[in-house]
Design a protein around this motif. Structure first.
Motif, PDB file in Angstrom:
ATOM      1  N   GLY A 191      20.323   0.925  -1.523  1.00 59.40           N
ATOM      2  CA  GLY A 191      21.145  -0.204  -1.084  1.00 59.40           C
ATOM      3  C   GLY A 191      21.895   0.188   0.178  1.00 59.40           C
ATOM      4  O   GLY A 191      21.303   0.659   1.150  1.00 59.40           O
ATOM      5  N   CYS A 192      23.221   0.039   0.154  1.00 60.41           N
ATOM      6  CA  CYS A 192      24.030   0.359   1.329  1.00 60.41           C
ATOM      7  C   CYS A 192      24.421   1.838   1.376  1.00 60.41           C
ATOM      8  O   CYS A 192      25.063   2.274   2.327  1.00 60.41           O
ATOM      9  CB  CYS A 192      25.281  -0.512   1.318  1.00 60.41           C
ATOM     10  SG  CYS A 192      26.242  -0.249  -0.181  1.00 60.41           S
ATOM     11  N   GLY A 193      24.096   2.603   0.339  1.00 62.74           N
ATOM     12  CA  GLY A 193      24.376   4.043   0.366  1.00 62.74           C
ATOM     13  C   GLY A 193      25.651   4.468  -0.333  1.00 62.74           C
ATOM     14  O   GLY A 193      25.975   5.663  -0.353  1.00 62.74           O
ATOM     15  N   TYR A 194      26.386   3.522  -0.929  1.00 68.05           N
ATOM     16  CA  TYR A 194      27.681   3.882  -1.528  1.00 68.05           C
ATOM     17  C   TYR A 194      27.532   4.901  -2.661  1.00 68.05           C
ATOM     18  O   TYR A 194      28.177   5.952  -2.663  1.00 68.05           O
ATOM     19  CB  TYR A 194      28.394   2.625  -2.033  1.00 68.05           C
ATOM     20  CG  TYR A 194      29.671   2.933  -2.793  1.00 68.05           C
ATOM     21  CD1 TYR A 194      30.767   3.487  -2.135  1.00 68.05           C
ATOM     22  CD2 TYR A 194      29.777   2.696  -4.162  1.00 68.05           C
ATOM     23  CE1 TYR A 194      31.928   3.790  -2.820  1.00 68.05           C
ATOM     24  CE2 TYR A 194      30.938   2.995  -4.856  1.00 68.05           C
ATOM     25  CZ  TYR A 194      32.007   3.538  -4.178  1.00 68.05           C
ATOM     26  OH  TYR A 194      33.162   3.844  -4.865  1.00 68.05           O
ATOM     27  N   GLN A 195      26.668   4.588  -3.630  1.00 68.59           N
ATOM     28  CA  GLN A 195      26.530   5.504  -4.757  1.00 68.59           C
ATOM     29  C   GLN A 195      25.984   6.867  -4.313  1.00 68.59           C
ATOM     30  O   GLN A 195      26.360   7.892  -4.863  1.00 68.59           O
ATOM     31  CB  GLN A 195      25.637   4.893  -5.846  1.00 68.59           C
ATOM     32  CG  GLN A 195      25.484   5.804  -7.053  1.00 68.59           C
ATOM     33  CD  GLN A 195      24.875   5.113  -8.244  1.00 68.59           C
ATOM     34  OE1 GLN A 195      25.569   4.668  -9.155  1.00 68.59           O
ATOM     35  NE2 GLN A 195      23.570   5.007  -8.247  1.00 68.59           N
ATOM     36  N   ALA A 196      25.112   6.848  -3.300  1.00 66.41           N
ATOM     37  CA  ALA A 196      24.579   8.114  -2.772  1.00 66.41           C
ATOM     38  C   ALA A 196      25.731   8.986  -2.255  1.00 66.41           C
ATOM     39  O   ALA A 196      25.728  10.206  -2.423  1.00 66.41           O
ATOM     40  CB  ALA A 196      23.569   7.837  -1.663  1.00 66.41           C
ATOM     41  N   ALA A 197      26.727   8.347  -1.637  1.00 66.67           N
ATOM     42  CA  ALA A 197      27.892   9.095  -1.132  1.00 66.67           C
ATOM     43  C   ALA A 197      28.688   9.681  -2.288  1.00 66.67           C
ATOM     44  O   ALA A 197      29.120  10.844  -2.238  1.00 66.67           O
ATOM     45  CB  ALA A 197      28.767   8.180  -0.282  1.00 66.67           C
ATOM     46  N   VAL A 198      28.884   8.893  -3.342  1.00 67.33           N
ATOM     47  CA  VAL A 198      29.627   9.391  -4.513  1.00 67.33           C
ATOM     48  C   VAL A 198      28.862  10.566  -5.132  1.00 67.33           C
ATOM     49  O   VAL A 198      29.446  11.614  -5.441  1.00 67.33           O
ATOM     50  CB  VAL A 198      29.844   8.260  -5.551  1.00 67.33           C
ATOM     51  CG1 VAL A 198      30.537   8.797  -6.791  1.00 67.33           C
ATOM     52  CG2 VAL A 198      30.652   7.111  -4.943  1.00 67.33           C
ATOM     53  N   LEU A 199      27.539  10.414  -5.262  1.00 68.76           N
ATOM     54  CA  LEU A 199      26.706  11.475  -5.847  1.00 68.76           C
ATOM     55  C   LEU A 199      26.774  12.747  -5.004  1.00 68.76           C
ATOM     56  O   LEU A 199      26.770  13.858  -5.545  1.00 68.76           O
ATOM     57  CB  LEU A 199      25.254  10.998  -5.963  1.00 68.76           C
ATOM     58  CG  LEU A 199      24.988   9.914  -7.017  1.00 68.76           C
ATOM     59  CD1 LEU A 199      23.603   9.298  -6.816  1.00 68.76           C
ATOM     60  CD2 LEU A 199      25.122  10.483  -8.439  1.00 68.76           C
ATOM     61  N   ALA A 200      26.849  12.581  -3.689  1.00 68.00           N
ATOM     62  CA  ALA A 200      26.860  13.746  -2.791  1.00 68.00           C
ATOM     63  C   ALA A 200      28.076  14.638  -3.034  1.00 68.00           C
ATOM     64  O   ALA A 200      28.057  15.822  -2.712  1.00 68.00           O
ATOM     65  CB  ALA A 200      26.825  13.282  -1.338  1.00 68.00           C
ATOM     66  N   LEU A 201      29.119  14.076  -3.605  1.00 74.57           N
ATOM     67  CA  LEU A 201      30.325  14.868  -3.906  1.00 74.57           C
ATOM     68  C   LEU A 201      30.200  15.600  -5.235  1.00 74.57           C
ATOM     69  O   LEU A 201      31.058  16.409  -5.590  1.00 74.57           O
ATOM     70  CB  LEU A 201      31.561  13.958  -3.941  1.00 74.57           C
ATOM     71  CG  LEU A 201      31.965  13.353  -2.592  1.00 74.57           C
ATOM     72  CD1 LEU A 201      32.944  12.211  -2.791  1.00 74.57           C
ATOM     73  CD2 LEU A 201      32.573  14.428  -1.698  1.00 74.57           C
ATOM     74  N   LEU A 202      29.136  15.311  -5.982  1.00 74.67           N
ATOM     75  CA  LEU A 202      29.036  15.812  -7.357  1.00 74.67           C
ATOM     76  C   LEU A 202      27.732  16.560  -7.634  1.00 74.67           C
ATOM     77  O   LEU A 202      27.461  16.933  -8.781  1.00 74.67           O
ATOM     78  CB  LEU A 202      29.139  14.621  -8.326  1.00 74.67           C
ATOM     79  CG  LEU A 202      30.434  13.807  -8.239  1.00 74.67           C
ATOM     80  CD1 LEU A 202      30.271  12.472  -8.948  1.00 74.67           C
ATOM     81  CD2 LEU A 202      31.595  14.586  -8.835  1.00 74.67           C
ATOM     82  N   ALA A 203      26.901  16.749  -6.609  1.00 75.97           N
ATOM     83  CA  ALA A 203      25.558  17.276  -6.830  1.00 75.97           C
ATOM     84  C   ALA A 203      25.243  18.436  -5.902  1.00 75.97           C
ATOM     85  O   ALA A 203      25.953  18.680  -4.929  1.00 75.97           O
ATOM     86  CB  ALA A 203      24.537  16.160  -6.606  1.00 75.97           C
ATOM     87  N   ARG A 204      24.144  19.126  -6.216  1.00 77.16           N
ATOM     88  CA  ARG A 204      23.677  20.174  -5.312  1.00 77.16           C
ATOM     89  C   ARG A 204      22.848  19.550  -4.191  1.00 77.16           C
ATOM     90  O   ARG A 204      22.876  20.003  -3.055  1.00 77.16           O
ATOM     91  CB  ARG A 204      22.821  21.175  -6.096  1.00 77.16           C
ATOM     92  CG  ARG A 204      22.757  22.531  -5.426  1.00 77.16           C
ATOM     93  CD  ARG A 204      22.021  23.506  -6.285  1.00 77.16           C
ATOM     94  NE  ARG A 204      20.590  23.459  -5.972  1.00 77.16           N
ATOM     95  CZ  ARG A 204      19.639  23.881  -6.793  1.00 77.16           C
ATOM     96  NH1 ARG A 204      19.954  24.373  -7.968  1.00 77.16           N
ATOM     97  NH2 ARG A 204      18.386  23.820  -6.422  1.00 77.16           N
ATOM     98  N   SER A 205      22.087  18.518  -4.533  1.00 73.25           N
ATOM     99  CA  SER A 205      21.332  17.784  -3.511  1.00 73.25           C
ATOM    100  C   SER A 205      21.123  16.357  -3.994  1.00 73.25           C
ATOM    101  O   SER A 205      21.137  16.093  -5.201  1.00 73.25           O
ATOM    102  CB  SER A 205      19.978  18.459  -3.254  1.00 73.25           C
ATOM    103  OG  SER A 205      19.214  18.446  -4.435  1.00 73.25           O
TER     104      SER A 205
END
Ligand code: SAH
Length: 242
Positions: free
Chosen positions: A116-130
């Protein structure tokens, strides 16, 4: 006196832009959103902290920015929506209860279907290795790239324009889908690492439910254990690219 007009125009513009910009840029508006989510019973603190850090207004049209910190889905074009913050928090909270995430203290290698617009990807990036995130609509894939480019993140999500039903280059410790289909695509289960967890909406009857699948290995034998959770409402998972 033209100069005076110019000065007045500049002052007007500053008055129009500043109050909103300051309000949305400040951490307190996000903290208020997180406090409301906590009051609603969302309790995975790591996830709430990540939500408190991501400027959601950067991921919606500027005309909708004032609503960015309300717990609502908003249109992002192409007939799609940005997910509600409470839904994002709940889905990622469920991922954190998977075996890999419990063992590692983070979500490991994450696959998101439906950038989508990338919002959840940004949240995941703070919590993941990749983070790898797949989107089938090219216009949204490109918008997500631009949106994520404006946000500073410890891990840069890898964005792919493709049919996410095929997954990506696995294996993944965590898989989360932001669109719901009739079934769980076999590629997702194949790409789920041992100990990994998948969270996805899926059709059931006339609605959708949230489905959790754990890839458990016992005595060398893989099992995919599936549990059904509450009713949800996501956009449909479609085939092919646009
Ligand atoms: N993750 C987003 C939510 C986007 S809505 C957020 O942070 O708010 C779900 C997205 O899934 C839509 O953009 C839609 O185009 C996309 N989608 C639907 N079917 C897909 C598929 N097969 N592969 C990849 N993306 C898909």
């Amino acid at each position: 006196m033209p100069q005076r007009h110019l000065r007045e125009a500049a002052a007007d513009a500053a008055r129009l832009v500043q109050p909103q910009g300051q309000g949305l840029d400040s951490a307190s508006v996000r903290q208020r959103m997180v406090a409301r989510l906590r009051a609603e019973g969302l309790n995975e603190e790591r996830v709430l902290e990540a939500l408190a850090q991501v400027p959601r207004h950067e991921f919606v049209d500027s005309a909708l920015a004032a609503q960015a910190y309300e717990d609502t889905a908003l249109p992002i074009g192409h007939g799609q929506t940005i997910s509600k913050p409470s839904v994002v928090a709940h889905m990622i909270g469920l991922l954190f209860k998977g075996r890999s995430a419990v063992a590692q203290g983070h979500l490991g290698r994450v696959l998101e279907i439906g950038t989508g617009c990338g919002y959840q990807a940004a949240v995941l990036a703070l919590l993941a290795r990749s983070v790898v995130s797949v989107e089938r609509v090219q216009g949204l894939h490109e918008r997500a790239r631009a949106n994520l480019g404006r946000v500073r993140l410890p891990v840069v999500p890898k964005l792919i324009w493709a049919d996410g039903r095929l997954g990506a280059h696995g294996p993944f410790d965590s898989i989360v889908a932001a669109a719901g289909g009739e079934d769980l695509p076999p590629a997702w289960l194949q790409q789920l690492a041992p100990g990994g967890r998948l969270v996805a909406p899926m059709s059931k009857g006339s609605g959708q439910v949230l489905v959790v699948v754990d890839h458990v290995v016992e005595r060398g034998v893989s099992q995919w254990l599936r549990t059904e959770h509450e009713a949800v409402l996501f956009v449909p998972l479609k085939s092919g690219v646009l």
